[in-house]
Design an enzyme around this catalytic site. Structure first.
Site, PDB file in Angstrom:
ATOM      1  N   ASN A 108       0.839  -1.201   0.000  1.00  0.00           N
ATOM      2  CA  ASN A 108       0.000   0.000   0.000  1.00  0.00           C
ATOM      3  C   ASN A 108       0.875   1.253   0.000  1.00  0.00           C
ATOM      4  OD1 ASN A 108      -2.675  -0.761  -0.205  1.00  0.00           O
ATOM      5  ND2 ASN A 108      -2.889  -1.169   1.969  1.00  0.00           N
ATOM      6  N   SER A 134      -6.176  -5.568  -3.737  1.00  0.00           N
ATOM      7  CA  SER A 134      -7.231  -5.486  -2.733  1.00  0.00           C
ATOM      8  C   SER A 134      -7.950  -6.813  -2.567  1.00  0.00           C
ATOM      9  CB  SER A 134      -8.257  -4.413  -3.116  1.00  0.00           C
ATOM     10  OG  SER A 134      -9.305  -4.367  -2.165  1.00  0.00           O
ATOM     11  N   GLY A 135      -8.303  -7.098  -1.335  1.00  0.00           N
ATOM     12  CA  GLY A 135      -9.055  -8.310  -1.049  1.00  0.00           C
ATOM     13  C   GLY A 135      -8.674  -8.928   0.280  1.00  0.00           C
ATOM     14  N   LYS A 188      -5.792   2.424  -5.898  1.00  0.00           N
ATOM     15  CA  LYS A 188      -5.963   1.589  -4.711  1.00  0.00           C
ATOM     16  C   LYS A 188      -6.204   2.449  -3.467  1.00  0.00           C
ATOM     17  CE  LYS A 188      -5.774  -2.095  -2.017  1.00  0.00           C
ATOM     18  NZ  LYS A 188      -5.444  -1.613  -0.670  1.00  0.00           N
ATOM     19  N   HIS A 191      -9.742   3.520  -3.647  1.00  0.00           N
ATOM     20  CA  HIS A 191     -10.544   2.341  -3.284  1.00  0.00           C
ATOM     21  C   HIS A 191     -10.674   2.259  -1.773  1.00  0.00           C
ATOM     22  CE1 HIS A 191     -10.610  -1.744  -1.657  1.00  0.00           C
ATOM     23  NE2 HIS A 191     -11.373  -2.093  -2.687  1.00  0.00           N
ATOM     24  N   ASN A 192      -9.552   2.415  -1.068  1.00  0.00           N
ATOM     25  CA  ASN A 192      -9.588   2.320   0.390  1.00  0.00           C
ATOM     26  C   ASN A 192     -10.357   3.477   1.008  1.00  0.00           C
ATOM     27  OD1 ASN A 192      -7.924   0.167  -0.153  1.00  0.00           O
ATOM     28  ND2 ASN A 192      -6.432   0.665   1.427  1.00  0.00           N
ATOM     29  N   GLU A 195     -13.816   2.545   0.736  1.00  0.00           N
ATOM     30  CA  GLU A 195     -14.025   1.489   1.734  1.00  0.00           C
ATOM     31  C   GLU A 195     -14.299   2.085   3.116  1.00  0.00           C
ATOM     32  OE1 GLU A 195     -10.924  -1.440   3.928  1.00  0.00           O
ATOM     33  OE2 GLU A 195     -10.965  -1.601   1.727  1.00  0.00           O
ATOM     34  N   TYR A 196     -13.527   3.102   3.502  1.00  0.00           N
ATOM     35  CA  TYR A 196     -13.776   3.788   4.773  1.00  0.00           C
ATOM     36  C   TYR A 196     -15.215   4.297   4.822  1.00  0.00           C
ATOM     37  CZ  TYR A 196      -8.946   4.180   6.598  1.00  0.00           C
ATOM     38  OH  TYR A 196      -7.705   3.935   7.134  1.00  0.00           O
ATOM     39  N   HIS A 459      -9.532  40.374  -1.224  1.00  0.00           N
ATOM     40  CA  HIS A 459      -9.239  39.281  -2.154  1.00  0.00           C
ATOM     41  C   HIS A 459      -9.980  39.421  -3.477  1.00  0.00           C
ATOM     42  CE1 HIS A 459      -6.902  37.039   0.752  1.00  0.00           C
ATOM     43  NE2 HIS A 459      -7.861  37.198   1.650  1.00  0.00           N
TER      44      HIS A 459
END
Length: 483
Positions: A108, A134-135, A188, A191-192, A195-196, A459
């Protein structure tokens, strides 16, 4: 009887933790003679003695032996911890290699490290492939999803190995080269991040059932099991049902009740959020999910928080379990769609920034099997991104997702209102709805923010009625001029 080891291997795996060991076994099971090496040499021998019957495994005591047993171009897979350990290994390994050899980093790694390493090895004529795998340990053994980066030349050489060991859906491997450089590890990482978010949304849905209606974990597990046969079908929903149905053998209590409510992290979720900030790409559902894990582990803050006023409990009547579950099902589905869409948007932003050509349809397809976020909804996402006219439009505007969001409108809002009234924190689900409402709003309060910034910092701001950037003299006559 002792059998001499073969003198030649097809591939080597260096790093024999759980993931590395299982990946080596997967390669050997699929007919590839696999050289294995670990910093602690006994691990290679243990792997050979325990699983040698599964296929050809060749234990190597040192890196020199690894290199010697591989024909050129050598193919070597690294499965070591990200960061300094990977650099240390490469410093030892690379001087032993020859031009044309291929190193695959299956850890990772942060994508910027992968880009740095690829550049350094390319100068020496060595190919470097950053591959997101992943897996978990089961996927590594039985078939993961593999997201490879790096050059086309390198991928052509390792493709037969990677596709053979990857998960299969509809007969196709869940493996692809997603882009050059660090694209594989970037994808990846995202992906994680998804997943979170997916896990947090599921956890919030569980918590709502538990704290609003006092539904026991076993019954909530049954509800998730039912949902897994419909649009919410996914690996994470499946394992949630199993976890909630499990009884602790030591106490006889629901297993979820004997587990500490403090969640750990390994970095990829935080990397996703930080990178999204760097790219100015909003991923609020993912961000709130990462922050929710952080908050769960801040024991001091939570202990002090116990002294704060408690929320009042609303007066009856409460919804029935069936009605409440149906509302939460629709709210969960809508929120998950938003989270996945945020992830794909971040990948699109990175592809633009770094010059990657990431095929989102291919990515959605290979996520359908092997990986942790594999889910039925990815079928529709694959189809949506495969349509040429749709590939440049926001994912949520595709017909099946637009219809799901329309169906969820009232339930989604009801559930978030009930959660607020009962004092149940659902940061990820709330962030998903806020993101959705921000996308569809015809005007956001950012106009006031721009005026405030001009007031205290000069600004400047843009107007809706004419081009240019303007500044108001707030401390004087309040006349307007060009900024």
């Amino acid at each position: 009887m002792h059998h001499p080891q073969p003198s030649s291997a097809d591939v080597a795996v260096i790093g024999l933790g759980v993931m590395g060991s299982n990946l080596a076994r997967n390669l050997a099971r699929n007919g590839f003679a696999t050289a294995v090496h670990n910093r602690s040499p006994h691990k290679a021998q243990e792997l050979l003695s325990t699983y040698g019957a599964e296929g050809t495994l060749i234990a190597c005591e040192d890196l020199t032996a690894v290199v010697a047993v591989l024909p050129r171009p050598r193919r070597i897979v690294l499965m070591v911890p990200a960061g300094d350990p990977t650099d240390a290994l490469l410093n030892e390994l690379v001087p032993l290699l020859s031009p044309g050899d291929i190193v695959v980093d299956g850890g990772n790694a942060h994508f910027t490290d992968t880009q740095r390493r690829e550049s350094a090895l390319t100068h020496r004529g060595i190919h470097f492939v950053g591959a997101g795998i992943s897996g978990g340990e089961e996927g590594a053994l039985h078939g993961p999803a593999i997201m490879a980066g790096g050059s086309e030349t390198a991928y052509v050489s390792v493709r037969p190995l990677l596709e053979k060991i990857a998960a299969k859906v509809d007969g196709r491997p869940c493996c692809a080269r997603v882009g050059p450089g660090g694209a594989g590890h970037f994808v990846k990482m995202v992906h994680n991040g998804i997943e979170y978010a997916d896990m947090q949304l599921i956890a919030e849905t569980y918590d709502l059932h538990r704290r609003v209606l006092d539904v026991p974990p076993q019954r909530i597990g049954e509800i998730f099991a039912q949902w897994n046969h419909g649009p919410l079908n996914s690996y994470l929903v499946e394992i949630t049902a199993e976890v909630l149905s499990h009884t602790d053998l030591a106490t006889g209590h629901a297993f979820v009740d004997v587990v500490r409510d403090s969640a750990g992290m390994k970095g990829t979720g935080g990397w996703t959020v930080q990178t999204a900030l760097d790219l100015a790409c909003p991923v609020p559902t993912i961000a709130e999910s990462v922050l929710a894990r952080s908050l769960s582990a801040t024991s001091g803050l939570r202990e002090a928080g116990a002294l704060l006023p408690q929320s009042p409990r609303p007066a009856p009547p409460l919804p029935t379990t069936d009605d409440f579950s149906e509302d939460t099902r629709l709210a969960l589905h809508a929120s998950k769609l938003v989270a996945y869409a945020q992830g794909f948007d971040l990948i699109t932003a990175a592809a633009t920034a770094y010059g990657w050509d990431v095929d989102l349809a291919t990515l959605a397809r290979i996520w359908r099997g092997g990986c942790i976020i594999r889910a039925g909804l990815l079928d529709d996402m694959t189809n949506a991104y495969a349509a040429p006219a749709r590939s440049r439009l926001p994912l949520l505007t595709a017909t099946p997702f637009r219809e799901a969001l329309a169906e969820a409108q009232l339930p989604w809002r009801r559930i978030i209102g009930i959660a607020a009234a009962h004092g149940v924190p659902i940061p990820a689900m709330s962030a998903s709805l806020a993101y959705y409402d921000s996308l569809r709003a015809d005007r956001l309060p950012a106009a006031l923010l721009q005026a405030q910034r001009d007031y205290f910092g000069a600004h400047g701001y843009q107007r809706v009625d004419r081009p240019g950037v303007f500044h108001t003299d707030w401390s004087g006559a309040r006349t307007e001029g060009a900024a």
